[in-house]
Design a protein around this motif. Structure first.
Motif, PDB file in Angstrom:
ATOM      1  N   SER A  89      15.659  32.341  51.910  1.00 58.61           N
ATOM      2  CA  SER A  89      14.724  32.355  50.800  1.00 58.61           C
ATOM      3  C   SER A  89      14.690  33.659  50.050  1.00 58.61           C
ATOM      4  CB  SER A  89      13.327  31.996  51.291  1.00 58.61           C
ATOM      5  OG  SER A  89      12.894  32.968  52.216  1.00 58.61           O
ATOM      6  N   ASP A  90      14.988  34.763  50.695  1.00 60.01           N
ATOM      7  CA  ASP A  90      15.089  36.013  49.944  1.00 60.01           C
ATOM      8  C   ASP A  90      16.044  36.963  50.647  1.00 60.01           C
ATOM      9  OD1 ASP A  90      13.863  38.050  51.551  1.00 60.01           O
ATOM     10  OD2 ASP A  90      11.891  37.405  50.924  1.00 60.01           O
ATOM     11  N   ARG A 105      22.638  35.481  45.600  1.00 58.58           N
ATOM     12  CA  ARG A 105      21.645  34.539  45.063  1.00 58.58           C
ATOM     13  C   ARG A 105      22.347  33.601  44.091  1.00 58.58           C
ATOM     14  NH1 ARG A 105      16.945  33.101  46.482  1.00 58.58           N
ATOM     15  NH2 ARG A 105      16.498  35.248  47.032  1.00 58.58           N
ATOM     16  N   MET A 106      22.315  32.291  44.384  1.00 58.68           N
ATOM     17  CA  MET A 106      22.888  31.298  43.485  1.00 58.68           C
ATOM     18  C   MET A 106      21.742  30.600  42.767  1.00 58.68           C
ATOM     19  SD  MET A 106      25.241  27.952  44.179  1.00 58.68           S
ATOM     20  CE  MET A 106      26.835  28.760  44.161  1.00 58.68           C
ATOM     21  N   SER A 107      21.880  30.429  41.471  1.00 59.77           N
ATOM     22  CA  SER A 107      20.869  29.715  40.694  1.00 59.77           C
ATOM     23  C   SER A 107      21.580  28.838  39.669  1.00 59.77           C
ATOM     24  CB  SER A 107      19.921  30.699  40.008  1.00 59.77           C
ATOM     25  OG  SER A 107      20.628  31.536  39.131  1.00 59.77           O
ATOM     26  N   VAL A 108      20.848  27.876  39.162  1.00 56.99           N
ATOM     27  CA  VAL A 108      21.389  26.965  38.159  1.00 56.99           C
ATOM     28  C   VAL A 108      20.484  27.029  36.943  1.00 56.99           C
ATOM     29  CG1 VAL A 108      21.942  24.574  37.624  1.00 56.99           C
ATOM     30  CG2 VAL A 108      22.340  25.462  39.927  1.00 56.99           C
ATOM     31  N   GLU A 109      21.080  27.289  35.784  1.00 57.14           N
ATOM     32  CA  GLU A 109      20.304  27.383  34.551  1.00 57.14           C
ATOM     33  C   GLU A 109      20.418  26.078  33.775  1.00 57.14           C
ATOM     34  OE1 GLU A 109      20.648  29.872  30.522  1.00 57.14           O
ATOM     35  OE2 GLU A 109      20.336  31.099  32.315  1.00 57.14           O
ATOM     36  N   ASN A 133      24.134  35.878  41.418  1.00 59.30           N
ATOM     37  CA  ASN A 133      23.589  37.204  41.109  1.00 59.30           C
ATOM     38  C   ASN A 133      23.568  37.458  39.604  1.00 59.30           C
ATOM     39  OD1 ASN A 133      23.164  37.649  43.786  1.00 59.30           O
ATOM     40  ND2 ASN A 133      24.811  39.121  44.038  1.00 59.30           N
TER      41      ASN A 133
END
Length: 108
Positions: free
Chosen positions: A2-3, A32-36, A71
């Motif tokens: 989570s972090d 950190r993987m994110s989806v925009e 990232n």
């Protein structure tokens, strides 16, 4: 994870040999993987007027691929899927080296 504070710590420094690339050294580094999905600009007054059920229009068409970021750097594009009742992302295309480097240069 989570972090990033949960990342394991190395006991002593390890270095890659100068003669070759040791990618295994990097394999355990958490990222950190994110989806925009999209973005928009609102005035603060518009944000304060948001209520349950409000709809905010984004700058992306419904049929466009989503940006997959690591990232903060674009690495791929994909589409939303569901797997056992959970959301996931199917990678459809890998970002070009130029696009990945542009993201790194912007943060430097």
């Amino acid at each position: 994870m989570s972090d990033m504070s949960e990342a394991p710590k190395l006991e002593k420094a390890q270095t890659a040999p100068a003669t070759g690339r040791n990618f295994q050294l990097l394999a355990d580094i958490p990222v950190r993987m994110s989806v925009e999905v999209g973005s928009t600009q609102l005035k603060l007054s518009q944000v304060m007027d948001l209520a349950e059920g409000s709809v905010v229009e984004l700058d992306r068409q419904a049929d466009e691929l989503l940006d997959i970021m690591v990232n903060g750097t674009l690495v791929a594009r994909g589409e939303v899927v569901t797997v056992n009742g959970r959301y996931g992302i199917r990678v459809v295309e890998i970002a070009s080296a130029e696009a990945r480097m542009a993201g790194i240069e912007r943060r430097a």
